[in-house]
Design an enzyme around this catalytic site. Structure first.
Site, PDB file in Angstrom:
ATOM      1  N   HIS A 102      -8.529  10.456  -9.548  1.00  0.00           N
ATOM      2  CA  HIS A 102      -7.864   9.551  -8.604  1.00  0.00           C
ATOM      3  C   HIS A 102      -8.299   9.847  -7.168  1.00  0.00           C
ATOM      4  O   HIS A 102      -8.665   8.934  -6.417  1.00  0.00           O
ATOM      5  CB  HIS A 102      -6.345   9.672  -8.747  1.00  0.00           C
TER       6      HIS A 102
ATOM      7  N   GLN B 187      -0.047   1.210   3.746  1.00  0.00           N
ATOM      8  CA  GLN B 187      -0.528   2.595   3.672  1.00  0.00           C
ATOM      9  C   GLN B 187      -1.786   2.805   4.516  1.00  0.00           C
ATOM     10  O   GLN B 187      -1.909   3.783   5.260  1.00  0.00           O
ATOM     11  CB  GLN B 187      -0.814   2.927   2.202  1.00  0.00           C
TER      12      GLN B 187
ATOM     13  N   LYS C 205       5.157   4.144   0.879  1.00  0.00           N
ATOM     14  CA  LYS C 205       5.450   4.911  -0.328  1.00  0.00           C
ATOM     15  C   LYS C 205       6.930   5.094  -0.581  1.00  0.00           C
ATOM     16  O   LYS C 205       7.312   5.494  -1.676  1.00  0.00           O
ATOM     17  CB  LYS C 205       4.823   6.306  -0.189  1.00  0.00           C
TER      18      LYS C 205
END
Ligand code: MN
Length: 429
Positions: free
Chosen positions: A142, A249, A262
């Protein structure tokens, strides 16, 4: 103390289907509202919810040091504070009570009526009051994908990444159980090519496929938890959807990291599967690629083989599974995360929740977010109804599932299912 509750040969007198996530070897913990609107702590076997408060009042935990009201509470925090030895005694006892060879409760219809509920009679609640929530960034795949997209494919990982389990402090106030819908957030974004930000609904709402572990009271201020003891302080795990607004973000995260993109919601599966129940599924994680500092070095198998998947269900169409991943892909394991979190003396309390970070696997069909699956929107994901998704649309439901399986048993987490509603409209007065 042996974990007799894990005996793979044990059968229960309750009706359970072969492929249930909740065989008698699981015995997770949760909190639910009963048909009489009473809140209680419970467990689940097959499709039965079991009222542990009632079971305790009826004397089935005799001999285990528990306060009278330990299960008559609206969170598991106090039970978790009782520590690993008590969790084991209670799981072992529950396994005995529901063992096919034990007729005490099985043959007592009055007791059975008080203790057992079908799932349609109960409403699952948040299992713990989450004091503090920390989210890690521990999947190398990721972090590499995100670094490749947003920075530089040749230097996708920042210099600290292979040395530190990177994390940030989130908000516990917006952690919600499965089934509670979430509104599309609004905020500031910087449109491509613009020099000034605009305000409006996020256009890039995403999920993050994660798991979270829940701790007990672990340490006093100033006292680090040694890595070899870390697992003693981990009660169990849940599935964790860390909702994210990618456009918000991107604009806000410099230089202090994630903030409003978030913290509008993170959804969890409501049954906490104990670390004890996951024992048979220990596995080796990825080999460290750099020599680790001593406090992060560990011995043995500290990772767990947990199959994970995500499905999207449009408002009026069947769901489509869009990715398969696995908890074992995590580069940094939970012991390393907890040792690192406390190495500076930061106290960890009962009910604290630690997110793994998005769990992406090595192949494009195992990525843990829409950002990666659609590669920033360049490769839309096809759904069964013929529609396509770059990110999550209004009225889509995102469903995450997870389970472990070997030749003898299957231990699962059920699911965390959350619908994305349109932007919140203030009520007219
Ligand atoms: Mn996250």
């Amino acid at each position: 103390m042996p974990i007799t509750a894990n005996d793979p040969k044990r059968k229960t007198w309750l009706d359970t289907s072969k492929d249930t996530d909740f065989p008698i070897q699981n015995i997770p913990f949760g909190v639910f509202l009963t048909r009489d609107d009473i809140i209680t702590i419970g467990t689940r076997i097959g499709d039965y919810a079991i009222d542990l408060g009632a079971l305790h009042q009826l004397g089935y935990f005799e001999g285990i040091p528990l306060t009278d009201d330990i299960f008559l509470q609206d969170t598991l925090n106090d039970f978790i504070s009782d520590g690993k030895k008590t969790w084991r005694l209670v799981r072992n006892r529950i396994a005995e009570v529901f063992d096919a060879n034990n007729s005490k409760l099985k043959n007592n219809e009055d007791h059975r009526k008080i203790v057992l509920f079908t799932l349609d009679e109960i409403e699952m609640q948040l299992p713990v009051q989450v004091g503090d929530y920390t989210d890690f960034y521990s999947s190398k795949e990721h972090a590499t994908n995100v670094g490749t997209m947003f920075r530089d494919p040749d230097n996708a990982l920042l210099p600290n990444w292979l040395h530190i389990p990177v994390g940030y402090h989130g908000r516990s106030s917006s952690i919600i159980p499965s089934g509670i819908p979430v509104h599309r957030p609004q905020g500031q974004t910087l449109p491509a090519g613009a020099t000034e930000p605009v305000f409006g609904p996020s256009k890039l709402v995403d999920f993050e496929l994660e798991m979270a572990f829940i701790t007990t009271d672990a340490n006093a201020l100033g006292e680090p938890i040694p890595i070899e003891e870390a697992e003693d302080y981990i009660f169990g795990l849940v599935l964790f959807n860390d909702w994210s607004a990618r456009d918000i973000q991107k604009w806000e995260y410099v230089p202090l990291g994630p903030f409003l993109a978030k913290n509008f919601a993170s959804s969890i599966s409501p049954w906490i599967v104990t670390l004890d129940a996951l024992e048979p599924f220990r596995t080796k994680g990825p080999e460290p690629e750099k020599e680790l500092l001593p406090y992060l070095q560990f011995k043995g198998k500290k990772s767990f083989d947990i199959h994970l998947e995500v499905a999207i269900k449009p408002e009026s169409a069947e769901e489509t599974t869009i990715t398969h991943s696995n908890f074992k892909y995590m580069y940094w394991n939970m012991s390393q995360q907890l040792a690192h979190h406390t190495i500076n003396g930061c106290p960890v309390n009962s009910g604290d929740m630690m997110g793994s970070g998005t769990i992406s696997g090595p192949t494009p069909d195992s990525y843990g977010s829409m950002l990666e699956l659609s590669w920033r929107g360049e490769k839309p994901v096809k759904l069964k109804d013929g529609s396509e998704r770059k990110f999550i649309q209004d009225n889509d439901t995102v469903i995450m599932r997870g389970h472990c399986e070997n030749k003898e048993i299957r231990i699962g987490f059920g699911e965390v299912s959350t619908k994305l509603l349109p932007v919140y409209e203030p009520k007219k007065k």
